[in-house]
Design an enzyme around this catalytic site. Structure first.
Site, mmCIF file in Angstrom:
data_model
loop_
_atom_site.group_PDB
_atom_site.id
_atom_site.type_symbol
_atom_site.label_atom_id
_atom_site.label_comp_id
_atom_site.label_asym_id
_atom_site.label_seq_id
_atom_site.Cartn_x
_atom_site.Cartn_y
_atom_site.Cartn_z
ATOM 1 N N GLN A 173 0.824 -1.221 0.000
ATOM 2 C CA GLN A 173 0.000 0.000 0.000
ATOM 3 C C GLN A 173 0.853 1.264 0.000
ATOM 4 O O GLN A 173 0.604 2.201 -0.757
ATOM 5 C CB GLN A 173 -0.938 -0.001 1.228
ATOM 6 N N ARG B 299 7.326 -10.540 -4.874
ATOM 7 C CA ARG B 299 6.387 -11.256 -5.745
ATOM 8 C C ARG B 299 6.644 -10.939 -7.218
ATOM 9 O O ARG B 299 6.525 -9.775 -7.634
ATOM 10 C CB ARG B 299 4.948 -10.872 -5.367
ATOM 11 N N TYR C 243 2.699 -8.252 16.002
ATOM 12 C CA TYR C 243 3.034 -7.107 15.155
ATOM 13 C C TYR C 243 3.615 -5.981 16.027
ATOM 14 O O TYR C 243 4.645 -5.396 15.718
ATOM 15 C CB TYR C 243 1.763 -6.642 14.445
ATOM 16 N N LYS D 8 7.251 -4.233 16.255
ATOM 17 C CA LYS D 8 7.435 -2.785 16.083
ATOM 18 C C LYS D 8 8.271 -2.196 17.222
ATOM 19 O O LYS D 8 9.178 -1.398 16.996
ATOM 20 C CB LYS D 8 6.079 -2.075 15.970
ATOM 21 N N ILE E 76 -3.448 3.939 7.423
ATOM 22 C CA ILE E 76 -3.253 4.780 6.244
ATOM 23 C C ILE E 76 -4.402 4.529 5.263
ATOM 24 O O ILE E 76 -4.671 3.369 4.915
ATOM 25 C CB ILE E 76 -1.918 4.459 5.524
HETATM 26 C C1 AKB Z 1 -2.497 -2.367 10.831
HETATM 27 O O1 AKB Z 1 -3.698 -2.133 11.022
HETATM 28 O O2 AKB Z 1 -1.939 -3.433 11.159
HETATM 29 C C2 AKB Z 1 -1.665 -1.282 10.218
HETATM 30 C C3 AKB Z 1 -1.073 -0.384 11.255
HETATM 31 C C4 AKB Z 1 -1.910 0.620 11.917
HETATM 32 O O3 AKB Z 1 0.067 -0.493 11.551
HETATM 33 N N1 AKB Z 1 -2.444 -0.524 9.292
#
Ligand code: AKB
Length: 318
Positions: A13, A37, A143, A147, A173
């Site tokens: 994206q 890819r 996630y 981070k 985003i």
């Molecule tokens: C997600 O929703 O995982 C991402 C983010 C906010 O890091 N768009």
């Protein structure tokens, strides 16, 4: 001053829109896209020089760096929050592996590294209203764990090896180019596609769940603004809170319905996404980014909605 920019994970994206943004700033020959890819590589090659690359393959990655000698690597390789919960081991392997390779190569070949962090770096015991720049960071997702670890590792490479690492904590985003995939904030893009196609939308996020959001042009401005920032003014590096707007699904629905009166939305809440959204800030305080490098978003929810609908009508209904 001109810079050579290598965008790794360029087919997603953000990457697909960062390519023309950087080409406009630094010239077409100064931007290289790297993507895993093959089909996406082929599509990208119509617009930019492309290397088909698995960023986890350190030797292949090194040969791309040696070939182009970039000033900056934009490491955009990421398994996002909702997908990450389906296979946490892969999320860690991909997210941290690509970052470590980027940092090591930047140390060896002396370039900067920009890696987006996220609102996902925060967790349920972080203050969620006006989330401070420096605060508790105990995320509840793999996630988010990646981070926070990535922020720490990037700061370590700056202080220990002098690598110029910089980063922002992106909110959701919103864009009309390439669809996001596997995130918790994806609803705020999908809803526009449904509205333009004349379909109703089933929202996976509770009606009153607030999250920070940003329209793509502001996100691109953040990327170039931060790498152009005077390093002597940066008290922080990895990573800056930045936001442009905060809304919940009900508010976004109302904004769209004022423009598409027949549009209907129902809810089928996804418990995994709900738990993630609940653990993230409602809105962040981005004062440090404003003070240290002049962050100043221009798109609000109404301007963003007008622009999204206008562009998606052209894209989907032509
Ligand atoms: C997600 O929703 O995982 C991402 C983010 C906010 O890091 N768009």
């Amino acid at each position: 001053m001109s810079k050579t920019i290598l965008i790794v994970g360029a087919g997603g994206q953000i990457g697909t829109e960062l390519i023309p943004h950087m080409q406009q700033l630094y010239g077409e020959d100064h931007v290289i896209a790297a993507e895993l890819r093959p089909q996406v590589c082929e599509k990208l090659s119509e617009k930019v020089r492309v290397e088909c690359l698995n960023a986890l393959d350190a030797r292949a990655y090194a040969s791309v760096i040696k070939k182009y000698r970039p000033d900056w690597i934009f490491n955009l390789v990421a398994v996002l929050s909702a997908t990450g919960e389906k296979d946490p081991q892969t999320a860690w392997h991909v997210n941290m592996g690509a970052l470590l390779n980027s940092l090591e190569l930047a140390r060896e070949y002396k370039c900067g590294v920009f890696t987006p962090s996220s609102i996902g770096a925060f967790g349920s015991n972080t203050p969620s209203n006006g989330t401070p720049q420096d605060t508790v960071m105990r995320p509840n997702t793999i996630y988010g764990v990646c981070k926070v670890s990535g922020e720490l590792l990037s700061d370590y490479y700056y202080s220990r090896f002098g690598v110029d690492t910089r980063s922002v904590r992106f909110p959701g985003i919103i864009s009309h180019g390439t669809l996001p995939g596997g995130g918790t904030t994806d609803y705020a893009v999908e809803i526009f596609y449904a509205a333009v196609k004349g379909e109703s939308y089933t929202c996976p996020i509770p009606h009153n769940s607030y999250m920070d959001m940003m329209y793509m042009p502001d996100a691109l401005q953040a990327c170039s603004g931060l790498i152009e920032a005077d390093p002597s003014r940066l008290k922080h590096r990895n990573s800056f809170n930045i936001t442009a707007m905060s809304f919940c699904p009900r508010e976004l629905y109302e904004v769209i319905r004022r423009r598409v009166p027949d549009f209907k939305m129902t809810y089928r809440v996804d418990p995994v996404k709900q738990a993630i959204a609940d653990s993230w800030p409602d809105y962040m305080d981005d004062t440090c980014a404003r003070e240290e490098w002049g962050w100043n978003p221009v798109w609000d929810i109404d301007a963003m909605a007008d622009d999204m609908l206008r562009n998606l009508k052209v894209k989907l209904l032509k």
